[in-house]
Design a protein around this motif. Structure first.
Motif, mmCIF file in Angstrom:
data_model
loop_
_atom_site.group_PDB
_atom_site.id
_atom_site.type_symbol
_atom_site.label_atom_id
_atom_site.label_comp_id
_atom_site.label_asym_id
_atom_site.label_seq_id
_atom_site.Cartn_x
_atom_site.Cartn_y
_atom_site.Cartn_z
ATOM 1 N N ALA A 21 -13.167 -13.803 -6.466
ATOM 2 C CA ALA A 21 -13.695 -12.538 -5.947
ATOM 3 C C ALA A 21 -12.687 -11.405 -6.105
ATOM 4 N N THR A 22 -11.409 -11.711 -5.944
ATOM 5 C CA THR A 22 -10.395 -10.656 -6.090
ATOM 6 C C THR A 22 -10.145 -10.298 -7.549
ATOM 7 N N VAL A 23 -10.560 -11.161 -8.472
ATOM 8 C CA VAL A 23 -10.377 -10.840 -9.889
ATOM 9 C C VAL A 23 -11.232 -9.642 -10.290
ATOM 10 N N LEU A 24 -12.380 -9.461 -9.645
ATOM 11 C CA LEU A 24 -13.270 -8.351 -10.000
ATOM 12 C C LEU A 24 -12.581 -6.996 -9.853
ATOM 13 N N PRO A 25 -12.055 -6.637 -8.674
ATOM 14 C CA PRO A 25 -11.334 -5.353 -8.609
ATOM 15 C C PRO A 25 -10.036 -5.368 -9.401
ATOM 16 N N ALA A 26 -9.402 -6.538 -9.528
ATOM 17 C CA ALA A 26 -8.161 -6.602 -10.301
ATOM 18 C C ALA A 26 -8.402 -6.305 -11.778
ATOM 19 N N ALA A 27 -9.584 -6.632 -12.286
ATOM 20 C CA ALA A 27 -9.916 -6.386 -13.689
ATOM 21 C C ALA A 27 -10.516 -5.010 -13.918
ATOM 22 N N GLY A 28 -10.625 -4.200 -12.883
ATOM 23 C CA GLY A 28 -11.159 -2.854 -13.029
ATOM 24 C C GLY A 28 -12.650 -2.761 -12.927
ATOM 25 N N ALA A 29 -13.328 -3.821 -12.443
ATOM 26 C CA ALA A 29 -14.779 -3.790 -12.338
ATOM 27 C C ALA A 29 -15.262 -2.930 -11.182
ATOM 28 N N MET A 30 -14.377 -2.576 -10.250
ATOM 29 C CA MET A 30 -14.755 -1.766 -9.089
ATOM 30 C C MET A 30 -13.934 -0.480 -9.026
ATOM 31 N N GLY A 31 -13.555 0.022 -10.173
ATOM 32 C CA GLY A 31 -12.761 1.242 -10.212
ATOM 33 C C GLY A 31 -11.577 1.062 -11.136
ATOM 34 N N ARG A 32 -11.151 2.151 -11.774
ATOM 35 C CA ARG A 32 -10.097 2.072 -12.778
ATOM 36 C C ARG A 32 -8.746 2.550 -12.259
ATOM 37 N N ARG A 78 0.826 -1.214 0.000
ATOM 38 C CA ARG A 78 0.000 0.000 0.000
ATOM 39 C C ARG A 78 0.859 1.263 0.000
ATOM 40 N N ARG A 79 2.108 1.136 0.448
ATOM 41 C CA ARG A 79 2.967 2.310 0.575
ATOM 42 C C ARG A 79 4.166 2.276 -0.372
ATOM 43 N N ALA A 80 4.332 1.198 -1.097
ATOM 44 C CA ALA A 80 5.493 1.065 -1.980
ATOM 45 C C ALA A 80 5.315 1.930 -3.222
ATOM 46 N N PRO A 81 6.324 2.720 -3.598
ATOM 47 C CA PRO A 81 6.224 3.570 -4.799
ATOM 48 C C PRO A 81 6.483 2.775 -6.076
ATOM 49 N N HIS A 82 5.425 2.355 -6.732
ATOM 50 C CA HIS A 82 5.524 1.627 -7.990
ATOM 51 C C HIS A 82 4.675 2.334 -9.043
ATOM 52 N N THR A 83 5.112 2.262 -10.281
ATOM 53 C CA THR A 83 4.388 2.871 -11.394
ATOM 54 C C THR A 83 4.359 1.905 -12.570
ATOM 55 N N PRO A 84 3.323 1.990 -13.413
ATOM 56 C CA PRO A 84 3.267 1.114 -14.591
ATOM 57 C C PRO A 84 4.172 1.619 -15.702
ATOM 58 N N LEU A 85 4.686 0.709 -16.498
ATOM 59 C CA LEU A 85 5.511 1.081 -17.645
ATOM 60 C C LEU A 85 4.690 1.766 -18.720
ATOM 61 N N HIS A 86 3.410 1.382 -18.842
ATOM 62 C CA HIS A 86 2.504 1.978 -19.818
ATOM 63 C C HIS A 86 1.162 2.226 -19.132
ATOM 64 N N PRO A 87 0.408 3.194 -19.572
ATOM 65 C CA PRO A 87 -0.927 3.418 -18.984
ATOM 66 C C PRO A 87 -1.814 2.186 -19.176
ATOM 67 N N LEU A 88 -2.505 1.810 -18.121
ATOM 68 C CA LEU A 88 -3.398 0.665 -18.210
ATOM 69 C C LEU A 88 -4.667 1.039 -18.960
ATOM 70 N N SER A 89 -5.296 0.049 -19.546
ATOM 71 C CA SER A 89 -6.536 0.275 -20.284
ATOM 72 C C SER A 89 -7.636 0.726 -19.337
ATOM 73 N N LEU A 90 -8.477 1.630 -19.823
ATOM 74 C CA LEU A 90 -9.609 2.103 -19.027
ATOM 75 C C LEU A 90 -10.800 1.159 -19.103
ATOM 76 N N LYS A 91 -10.701 0.118 -19.925
ATOM 77 C CA LYS A 91 -11.799 -0.829 -20.068
ATOM 78 C C LYS A 91 -11.690 -1.938 -19.028
ATOM 79 N N ILE A 92 -12.808 -2.544 -18.723
ATOM 80 C CA ILE A 92 -12.817 -3.696 -17.814
ATOM 81 C C ILE A 92 -12.121 -4.868 -18.495
#
Length: 696
Positions: free
Chosen positions: A611-622, A497-511
């Motif tokens: 159950a954790t796949v839902l937020p991981a796939a962006g179904a509960m926020g992007r 929750r506190r580790a500074p990590h960033t994506p190499l490319h912007p993630l898709s806004l789609k589910i």
């Protein structure tokens, strides 16, 4: 090698470096396959019939109802018309002359020629029906391509003799199963080249059509498919050539056609039959190849084209390289000569471990150390725990105790605990001393995956039921390992929750629908595994009834009292034992009270992972970081389910009696856990530790 030594009353066996040890540590893959085939044949018979129907219906219609009753003259004329309309008069005349020559070889040759055309036509038609939409989907949806690509790789790498076996098991030998195998072998080039053609359409053309308000279906049908037509045509041609190359194997599977005549000529060593059937085979192949060639590619003979198709069956995209024009080559050369841009952030350095994340790192490291220490403590007393199911000598070991690495103790659950604990500790040390510079998974998300996998695996181990024939005691090491997994998970969750990590490319806004479907499939596989066999027990004292045992004991006493009759009595005892061993087997599924119920606990883990796949796939926020954290949790739970199933399998590979085998259910749970991990792989691959840059 004391870690690998079997303990608990077993006799000394061959040394670990002896080849004889391979018969003791044997993975029952063949038994799993046998169990899976039996289960599918019995439980999924309606589905097998549904899969068989289009093949049998098309073959009956095209071959039996159209080509065979039709006069050879009409078939020759039909190919003349088709060749003229598709490729020109020259190809039409050649097609008619070639097929007419096949007819003049004799009635038998013409009938087999007609059947060959029908079989190849059905196989290629079904390849187009399946492969074209699948290739379009892969070309437009990256997640679909990531799932389909390894499947295509497997279809092309595995020899056809290997994957023809399940078709024979489920549908028997004959033309239907042979057509199925031909389709599987010939399908990948069409999917790959269709995907490549869609992706090679210039992006500015696609964006221009969208900018003018074209809906997506118009973009596909009016822009992408027309511009991708050369690649699609090449894919169909390569599919047809590979289908032709499979005719010999189809003949081995019992299909008719010219391949059958060639096989019979080889068997009879008949030169005349071989020459005639070989000529007919060649002419049919040339006709079909010429009719299916792309308009822009008319160079090269059939043998060269078949050789190229075979050589590039694993990378058919390279077949399009020759079709590139000089401008494309010039652009590629200009791009090659241009100076390569420096990667963004190359002057930066990875952020050091911050004060906010260090408490979580310390807590995770403590949990990992507890797991490492636990394997050297007592895990089991008085009997084996997991090992007692498969080894009689482990059912009663009064007064003895075993640590997490011994065969009668934790066994492979202990080895996995040690490995996961070291993974967490290694991630903490690497991130503390050299953040961002170590191996990919010796970082924040790697620590959380290892910690959650340890927690899920040990929870399954603690909740598992011991054998009814043993009364093992649970030692301190088990609880220390469970506590280590819990502490490490809490610490790693705080750390991530506190580790500074960033994506190499912007993630898709789609589910991520591909991830949702993959997680659902993983849960279904684990569910099927729960109701499937987790153990097969063929040991004589397990499958032979008490009445039979009493009868055998009576016969033995008679042999003692009457030594002269010992021979016939011994033969009768052997017959009774063999009869009962063959007719009976003790099968335990993953939920039965007679077993460990590991199938139930792995299913619960799989449902939690789903159950954790839902937020991981962006179904509960992007939010990108939220998707990353939940994807890490999904991967950790999937790894724990896979470790629990693998531990059960490996324990019995290591120590079980010869006639005790782990079942297909445990293998399905293992595959479900791995698939659950795979749904998170794409997101995890994008995130790296953040960089800081000097001013100016």
């Amino acid at each position: 090698m004391t870690v690998l030594a079997q303990q608990g009353g077993e006799s000394a066996g061959p040394g670990f470096f002896s080849e004889d040890v391979l018969d003791q540590f044997r993975i029952p893959v063949g038994n799993w396959a046998d169990q899976a085939v039996d289960w599918i044949a019995v439980r999924l018979e309606p589905l097998l019939r549904v899969i068989e129907w289009p093949f049998s219906a098309l073959i009956d219609f095209v071959v039996d109802d159209v080509l065979e009753p039709l006069s050879w003259v009409w078939v020759v004329l039909a190919f003349f018309v088709i060749g003229t309309l598709v490729r020109g008069v020259k190809v039409g005349v050649f097609s008619a002359v070639a097929l007419g020559l096949c007819a003049l070889l004799g009635v038998d040759f013409w009938l087999q020629t007609a059947r060959t055309i029908g079989y190849i036509g059905v196989a290629v038609l079904l390849c187009v029906v399946v492969g074209l939409p699948l290739g379009v989907l892969c070309g437009r949806v990256d997640s679909a391509w990531r799932v389909v690509r390894p499947v295509l790789d497997g279809m092309q790498v595995i020899h056809s003799f290997v994957y023809m076996l399940p078709f024979i098991f489920f549908w028997g030998t004959g033309v239907v199963s042979a057509t199925m195998v031909t389709m599987v072998f010939a399908l990948p080039p069409l999917v790959r080249l269709t995907n490549l053609g869609i992706r090679q359409v210039r992006e500015d053309v696609v964006e221009a059509s969208r900018a003018y308000g074209a809906p997506e279906w118009r973009v596909l049908f009016d822009v992408q498919l027309p511009l991708a037509r050369p690649a699609i045509a090449t894919g169909i041609n390569q599919t047809l050539l590979l289908a032709i190359s499979m005719l010999g194997i189809a003949a081995i599977m019992g299909a008719g056609g010219l391949g059958q005549l060639l096989l019979k000529a080889i068997t009879d060593q008949s030169v005349s039959k071989g020459a005639a059937s070989g000529l007919a085979f060649f002419l049919v192949a040339v006709v079909l190849d010429r009719l299916s060639q792309p308009q822009s590619d008319g160079s090269g003979g059939l043998l060269r084209r078949i050789r190229r198709a075979w050589a590039h069956r694993r990378d058919p995209e390279k077949l399009l390289e020759d079709a590139g024009d000089a401008q494309d080559a010039g652009d590629a050369q200009d791009a090659e000569d241009a100076p390569s841009p420096q990667p963004a952030g190359s002057a930066g350095d990875f952020e050091p471990a911050t004060a906010e994340e260090k408490p979580g790192m310390v807590l995770a490291g403590i949990g990992g150390l507890l797991a490492v220490v636990s394997v050297f403590l007592v895990w089991t007393t008085d009997a084996g725990f997991m090992s007692a199911y498969g080894r009689r000598t482990d059912e009663t070991l009064a007064g003895e105790s075993f640590n997490g690495l011994s065969a009668s103790g934790g066994s492979w659950f202990g080895f996995l605990t040690l490995a996961l604990g070291l993974l967490v500790v290694g991630a903490v040390v690497t991130a503390w001393l050299a953040p961002g510079r170590g191996p990919r998974y010796l970082t924040t998300d790697g620590a959380l995956i290892g910690a959650l996998a340890l927690l899920v695996m040990m929870a399954c181990y603690v909740l598992a039921s011991p054998s009814d024939l043993s009364s093992p005691g649970t030692g301190l090491g088990v609880w220390v390992a469970l506590a280590g997994g819990l502490v490490a998970s809490v610490g790693a969750l705080r750390w991530i929750r506190r580790a500074p990590h960033t994506p190499l490319h912007p993630l898709s806004l789609k589910i991520g629908w591909g991830r949702l479907i993959g997680g659902t499939v993983a849960a279904v596989i684990i569910l099927v595994g729960m109701f499937s066999a987790w153990s097969f027990d063929r040991r004589s004292d397990q499958v032979i009834s008490q009445e039979t045992l009493a009868r055998i004991e009576e016969l033995r006493q008679r042999a003692v009292d009457n030594p002269a009759d010992a021979g016939p009595i011994s033969a009768e005892i052997s017959a009774l034992t063999a009869q009962m061993s063959v007719s009976q087997v003790a099968v335990t599924d993953g939920i039965s009270s007679e077993g460990t119920r590991l199938g139930l606990w792995t299913l619960i883990g799989g449902l939690l992972g789903l159950a954790t796949v839902l937020p991981a796939a962006g179904a509960m926020g992007r939010d990108e970081h939220r998707q990353w954290r939940w994807s890490t949790i999904t991967a950790g739970i999937g790894a724990g389910v896979a470790c629990a199933a693998f531990g059960w399998i490996a324990v019995h590979v290591r120590s079980a009696d010869p006639n005790y085998l782990s079942g297909i259910g445990s293998f399905l749970a293992l595959m479900g856990g791995v698939l659950l991990m795979a749904t998170a792989a794409g997101i995890l691959a994008e995130f790296r530790r953040s960089k800081v840059y000097a001013d100016g």
